[in-house]
Motif scaffolding. Structure first.
Motif, PDB file in Angstrom:
ATOM      1  N   GLU A  22       0.827  -1.211   0.000  1.00  0.00           N
ATOM      2  CA  GLU A  22       0.000   0.000   0.000  1.00  0.00           C
ATOM      3  C   GLU A  22       0.855   1.252   0.000  1.00  0.00           C
ATOM      4  O   GLU A  22       0.570   2.215  -0.716  1.00  0.00           O
ATOM      5  N   ALA A  23       1.905   1.273   0.810  1.00  0.00           N
ATOM      6  CA  ALA A  23       2.791   2.441   0.877  1.00  0.00           C
ATOM      7  C   ALA A  23       3.451   2.705  -0.477  1.00  0.00           C
ATOM      8  O   ALA A  23       3.566   3.860  -0.910  1.00  0.00           O
ATOM      9  N   LYS A  26       0.874   4.031  -3.044  1.00  0.00           N
ATOM     10  CA  LYS A  26       0.586   5.445  -2.784  1.00  0.00           C
ATOM     11  C   LYS A  26       1.651   6.354  -3.403  1.00  0.00           C
ATOM     12  O   LYS A  26       1.345   7.452  -3.844  1.00  0.00           O
ATOM     13  N   LYS A  27       2.908   5.917  -3.443  1.00  0.00           N
ATOM     14  CA  LYS A  27       3.995   6.711  -4.024  1.00  0.00           C
ATOM     15  C   LYS A  27       4.088   6.552  -5.536  1.00  0.00           C
ATOM     16  O   LYS A  27       4.618   7.424  -6.224  1.00  0.00           O
ATOM     17  N   SER A  30       2.188   9.262  -7.878  1.00  0.00           N
ATOM     18  CA  SER A  30       2.747  10.608  -7.713  1.00  0.00           C
ATOM     19  C   SER A  30       4.137  10.704  -8.347  1.00  0.00           C
ATOM     20  O   SER A  30       4.500  11.742  -8.899  1.00  0.00           O
ATOM     21  N   GLN A  53      -4.546  -5.542  -5.233  1.00  0.00           N
ATOM     22  CA  GLN A  53      -4.792  -4.113  -5.358  1.00  0.00           C
ATOM     23  C   GLN A  53      -4.745  -3.758  -6.837  1.00  0.00           C
ATOM     24  O   GLN A  53      -3.858  -4.210  -7.560  1.00  0.00           O
ATOM     25  N   GLU A  55      -4.641  -0.606  -9.548  1.00  0.00           N
ATOM     26  CA  GLU A  55      -4.360   0.814  -9.714  1.00  0.00           C
ATOM     27  C   GLU A  55      -4.699   1.171 -11.155  1.00  0.00           C
ATOM     28  O   GLU A  55      -4.118   0.619 -12.091  1.00  0.00           O
TER      29      GLU A  55
END
Length: 107
Positions: A22-23, A26-27, A30, A53, A55
């Motif tokens: 997850e971490a 999240k990066k 971006s 997951q 994306e």
């Protein structure tokens, strides 16, 4: 003219590695956005019934997706992801056999 391309990236966390994945997810977007590889449209991150997951985001072009493979910052994230997940395929998801598959928001 280059056209944006939508991608559905599928990350199946390795046992006990969900939070680490997850971490990184999240990066991920971006970082791609920072280097001008994606459109301004935000990514959407969801979870499959099987724990994968997903994306979903837009590359600015097919060329940008290829260019990402040569970018050191992107490669660093992808290498870290490979340590905590397996990269999946749509047909591996439990939802793949149904019409209008539903997913939950991941985080």
């Amino acid at each position: 003219m280059n056209k944006p391309e939508m991608v559905i990236a599928i990350y199946q966390p390795k046992e006990g590695k969900t939070k680490e994945l997850e971490a990184l997810v999240k990066k991920h977007f971006s970082t791609l956005k920072e280097y001008g590889l994606t459109t301004e449209r935000e990514s959407f991150i969801s979870r499959s019934k099987g724990g994968a997951q997903l994306e979903v985001f837009e590359w600015i072009s097919a060329e940008a997706a290829e260019k990402a493979h040569d970018h050191p910052a992107v490669a660093k994230i992808w290498e870290a992801m490979a340590m905590v997940c397996d990269f999946g395929k749509l047909d591996q998801l439990p939802e793949a056999n149904g019409s209008f598959p539903h997913f939950t928001r991941a985080f």
